[in-house]
Write a protein that holds these residues in place. Structure first.
Motif, mmCIF file in Angstrom:
data_model
loop_
_atom_site.group_PDB
_atom_site.id
_atom_site.type_symbol
_atom_site.label_atom_id
_atom_site.label_comp_id
_atom_site.label_asym_id
_atom_site.label_seq_id
_atom_site.Cartn_x
_atom_site.Cartn_y
_atom_site.Cartn_z
ATOM 1 N N ALA A 44 -2.256 4.194 1.632
ATOM 2 C CA ALA A 44 -2.221 4.151 0.165
ATOM 3 C C ALA A 44 -2.327 5.666 -0.337
ATOM 4 C CB ALA A 44 -2.375 3.315 -0.877
ATOM 5 N N GLU A 49 2.193 1.910 -3.113
ATOM 6 C CA GLU A 49 1.145 2.116 -4.582
ATOM 7 C C GLU A 49 1.063 3.619 -3.901
ATOM 8 O OE1 GLU A 49 -3.549 1.740 -5.362
ATOM 9 O OE2 GLU A 49 -2.850 0.212 -4.171
ATOM 10 N N GLY A 50 0.795 4.131 -2.754
ATOM 11 C CA GLY A 50 0.763 5.609 -2.946
ATOM 12 C C GLY A 50 2.271 6.433 -2.785
ATOM 13 N N LEU A 86 1.301 -1.541 0.166
ATOM 14 C CA LEU A 86 -0.148 -0.017 0.021
ATOM 15 C C LEU A 86 0.790 1.444 0.108
ATOM 16 C CD1 LEU A 86 -3.106 -1.488 2.909
ATOM 17 C CD2 LEU A 86 -3.605 -0.457 0.089
#
Length: 259
Positions: free
Chosen positions: A208, A15-16, A12
């Motif tokens: 994220a 992704e962020g 996560l």
């Protein structure tokens, strides 16, 4: 019953950290974070004012998305319309979006004088300026001209900010208080004709969304990086996993001032 999110903290966060941050398009957050909107509908209201303006300026336009939407709701556009932006990736994005409408985007840093003659505009707008420069706004407005904007208010999203920075003094954001902005506008010779404030619920559904938000809205946690704040990110990830979305509150005010 909702199944636990199978994605790991590392997945996560990565992704962020990978999502581009240019412009003010927040569509990536759909399904991952929510924010209630102010009751006054700034972009639509701006569109109504643009329809009656002859020369208008949008300050700190970001990627131009708000201005583009406002113009799309207006039955007609001002004869003269221009915008300023200080961050180079946003200058490029706003230029690509707004140039088909015949709008020039001028690269101007947020603390620099506006490169326009006195009394050029009858309407100046801005959504979430870093800091309104009242003397410059008043200078470029014509007599009878209007400043119409939505500002970030005091202690906005401080539940999230203080998770990373610890408790902050009340005066930390006093310069954003509507009463102080009223005083600044009046000192520059502007008359406040409307001033409304609201606090609005926000929810972050995964870490994220938090990472992307803090990378995009850089003044919230200055100098934010994943590596620097890994312990706080991990503890917040665990909190969301155990208790559900993290709740914070944004602070917004609508301000309309006339010269």
């Amino acid at each position: 019953m909702t199944s636990p999110d199978p994605r790991t903290f590392e997945d996560l966060v990565a992704e962020g950290a990978a999502v581009p941050t240019d412009g003010w398009d927040f569509s990536w957050f759909e399904g991952r974070a929510t924010e209630a909107r102010p009751s006054w509908g700034y972009a639509t209201s701006l569109g109504g004012r643009l329809a009656t303006a002859t020369a208008a300026l949008d300050i700190q336009t970001g990627g131009g998305e708000v201005l583009d939407f406002a113009l799309g709701t207006a039955p007609k556009a001002p004869v003269l319309m221009t915008a300023t932006e200080g961050w180079p990736p946003n200058v490029a994005k706003a230029t690509a979006l707004l140039s088909p409408r015949g709008i020039a985007v001028v690269a101007v840093s947020e603390d620099a004088p506006l490169p326009f003659a006195d009394g050029t505009f009858d309407l100046v707008g801005s959504r979430h300026p870093v800091k309104p420069r009242w003397a410059e706004i008043a200078r470029v407005l014509r007599p009878g001209g209007t400043y119409f904007a939505q500002h970030v208010g005091p202690r906005s999203v401080f539940e999230l900010v203080e998770h990373f920075l610890g408790p902050l003094p009340e005066e930390q954001s006093s310069d954003r208080h509507p009463d102080r902005e009223r005083a600044g506008a009046e000192a520059a010779g502007l008359e406040i004709v409307d001033l409304r404030a609201e606090r609005l619920r926000m929810e972050f559904h995964d870490i994220a969304a938090v990472v992307h938000f803090l990378r995009k809205v850089v003044w919230m946690v200055p100098g934010f990086t994943v590596a620097r704040y890994e312990p706080q990110l991990r503890s917040l990830h665990e909190r969301i996993a155990a208790d559900g979305p993290f709740v914070a509150h944004s602070s917004r005010h609508l301000i309309e001032a006339r010269k």
